[in-house]
Scaffold this active site. Sequence first.
Site, PDB file in Angstrom:
ATOM      1  N   ASP A 126       6.826  25.343  29.388  1.00 54.20           N
ATOM      2  CA  ASP A 126       8.214  24.781  28.856  1.00 54.20           C
ATOM      3  C   ASP A 126       9.123  25.712  29.450  1.00 54.20           C
ATOM      4  OD1 ASP A 126       6.613  22.841  27.789  1.00 54.20           O
ATOM      5  OD2 ASP A 126       6.775  23.511  25.859  1.00 54.20           O
ATOM      6  N   TYR A 147      11.780  16.259  27.186  1.00 60.54           N
ATOM      7  CA  TYR A 147      11.329  17.354  26.525  1.00 60.54           C
ATOM      8  C   TYR A 147      12.139  17.168  25.199  1.00 60.54           C
ATOM      9  CZ  TYR A 147      10.274  22.220  25.324  1.00 60.54           C
ATOM     10  OH  TYR A 147       9.745  23.419  24.915  1.00 60.54           O
ATOM     11  N   HIS A 186      18.676  21.142  29.092  1.00 59.08           N
ATOM     12  CA  HIS A 186      17.812  20.268  29.583  1.00 59.08           C
ATOM     13  C   HIS A 186      18.730  19.020  29.069  1.00 59.08           C
ATOM     14  CE1 HIS A 186      14.730  23.066  28.999  1.00 59.08           C
ATOM     15  NE2 HIS A 186      14.651  23.317  27.517  1.00 59.08           N
TER      16      HIS A 186
END
Length: 879
Positions: free
Chosen positions: A90, A314, A361
């Site tokens: 990740d 995510y 993100h």
Amino acid sequence: MIVESPTKMKSIQGYLGDGYEVLSSVGHIRDLAEKKDIPAELKKTSVGKYSIDIENDFTPLYVESDRGKKTVAELKRALKTADELLLATDEDREGEAIAWHLLEALKPKVPVKRMVFHEITKDAIRAAVDNTRELDLALVDAQETRRILDRLYGWDVSDVTRRKVGQGTSAGRVQSAATRLVVDRERERMAFVSASYWDVEAHAAKESSDAFATRLSRLDGAPLARGTDFDDRGELKKAVVVLTEGQVRDLAAAIEAVGTGTVTSVEAKPGTRSPKPPFTTSTLQQEAGRKLSMSAKHAMGVAQRLYEKGFITYMRTDSTALSTQAVSAARAQAVALYGDTAVPANPRSYRNNSKNAQEAHEAIRPSGEDFRTPASVASSLDRDEMRLYDLIWKRTVASQMADAKYETTTVTIDVAAGGKVAAFTASGTVYTFKGFLDAYEEGRDEKRGDADKSDDQSLPALAVGDAVTLRDIEAKGHATSPKPRYTEASLVKALEEKGIGRPSTFASIIDVILNRGYVSKRGQALVPSWLAFSIVRLLEQHFSDLVDYDFTAALEDDLDAIARGEQDRAEWLRKFYFGADDHVGLRNVVDNLGDIDAREINSTPIGDVAVLRFGRYGPYLEVPGDDENPRRINVPDDLAPDELTPAKAQELIDAPVGGDRVLGQNPENGRDIVVKDGRFGPYLEELLPETEAPVEEAPKKRGAKKDAAPKPRRASLFKSMSPETIDLDTALKLFGLPRVVGVDPETGVEITAQNGPYGPYIKKGTDSRSIGSEELIFDITLDQALEIYALPKYANRAATSLKEFEADPVSEKPIRIKDGRFGAYVTDGTTNVTIPRGQTPDDITYEIAVQMLAEKRAKGPAPKRTTRRTTTRKTPAKK
């Protein structure tokens, strides 16, 4: 390619094809060493205590876990035939650290690239393969610094809490601040003084069918008191009219006698409402709590599954931004569902105003270039996944929709009654354009003053001078209320606003303070325990910096600076631990604590009535009196701290001593049977007469065992029984347990019924079988018992699934967590693994379940136990 999760592994392998082998690390492979893994020569150094070399730039000692060793061995075997390694963990600090640990453990001889992606779709994975980067060592440093910081804080401070508050207690950098927030709110509630105020409510109507609610707001032009006009001490903050109950009832009667009023004002104001931004980790946890009643931990677990299955992007992110393709997808879907006017002319963009936000993100949104509607994915998701996906989809689409437009009308009605002019007001809101509200409306937390707000209603067409009739006139009394307790949602919001911790850790923080017993849930509200009061008082008095909200938030700022490469990890840790000009240092605080009065730390005065003390077995009241033998009163478990007022404490003190109620005499021996209330619940005791006290005998030889004093017979009450209502007949039945049900006609073995630590059961020799309820202990017949024994061993006990996952990658059978005879266990139908003590089914993710099953298979079947006779060798007597 190495990813963190076996679920991702399967999805990504399908997208990449045969040219790649995708494997999983199953999370971290290394962590700080446990004491058993520390070399003997380091035991007496700081490494022996913390697994950190404090004197050598705070260098951590990492070791591979047993699972990690197997994983590393498998990965090394796979690397032998690879020509390139892609680390695809990740893209956050934790993921970057896992990638670095893999690099350190594997020592690959082939080229290594860092690959990141925000969603698991074919296009996203292909794009990520083509756009790799180097490992970000600044992010690794930030994660390592956080881990070291939490270890130093937790181990040093927890050692003090265990000695001064109680074994099993602990303190953590963020959990302590979160606990303090909950305790501070309870302290505010305890100090709160309620104020009362009165008004008049009525229904007004121009015609008989168009009645609307109104409330008295002014009397002779002066405003009436509302709840928001009082402070927490129950005192007025501004000049308003406070009417007594008698005055209001007289006024209500006078208004009822008049029965009509005149519209003196009609004011209409237009307004707009804008949609909320798409979800971040924090806002997702908050809204899942409000709308779906999911705990933060549960919501994150469901979101993790949605991400790994490729349905959302995510789920650990601070960003409210959407990619260009996501904005287009949201706008297109809004138009398709709600028409061309559903979206504004230009796309919306959002900026995150929360402290310590990292925009690495996108926001959490449905994955892909075209969003899948909830209906189209329903067959692929379980109930919770479907509910959360629906929430994320609605929020994302709504975030790109047009503002809602409304008009709020406020009407004032004057009534001349009792020699005064009473002004009633009513408000109504009408939406002229729903806009984003067609798709979604955000939930809200409970706030003070909500009771004073009028509900949305539709008002009829009214004009100044119109006459209206008044009916259902009622004098209404109100009392001000303290701030509501935190819920998981509002606590997450408070932590984020104060910049305490990272949103990705909020779920685990709340889980820790719940599991430690610092906080419990009453509905959705978080109620602190008296144990939490002791912990927070100790930290405030002796570690004030460490639980200061601003200081805790400043640590997050510093960790962010390390992540950006602006701070040196070792230098920062040195200042935190050993101190600097602006900070005394953890080591200096711990070394100079002085004497801590544990009794004072665990004491809270309840007015002048008593002192609440927290002891080994929980909270109790100590009443002033004989210092050597003070009276102690147990505090009910369901009594919240703010409910233990001096009046309530006095009520507990004055209550008759519970438990010592004589039920009668046992007809067999004439002894009195009493019901008592002990620390572990109510129980029965058969009192021994004084004549049965042990008789004084001649002293026995040295080393001989003393005769044990006779002990009274005792029996526990069933859960359904009350010490206030139990009678002698029931008590005699309890003393008669185990009850003989009958004799098995085939074997001649007696069958008995009794209660045990795992509930009621019947027993035949060594064969025990659970039965449905405690009452069956007295009622079960021999025929019923024989029917149970005729079934297979566990046939009468359904092992229900507590949790379900997708298929195991090895057995290809669904994984379930079930409740078994010896507790919860993980199974794929072939292999069973008991969940270790200290963990709950909620702690088990799909990855952990897969690993548990894999390790159990690797061990093979358990060896058969054999009985071996051993002899004890006597040591020769010394001469």
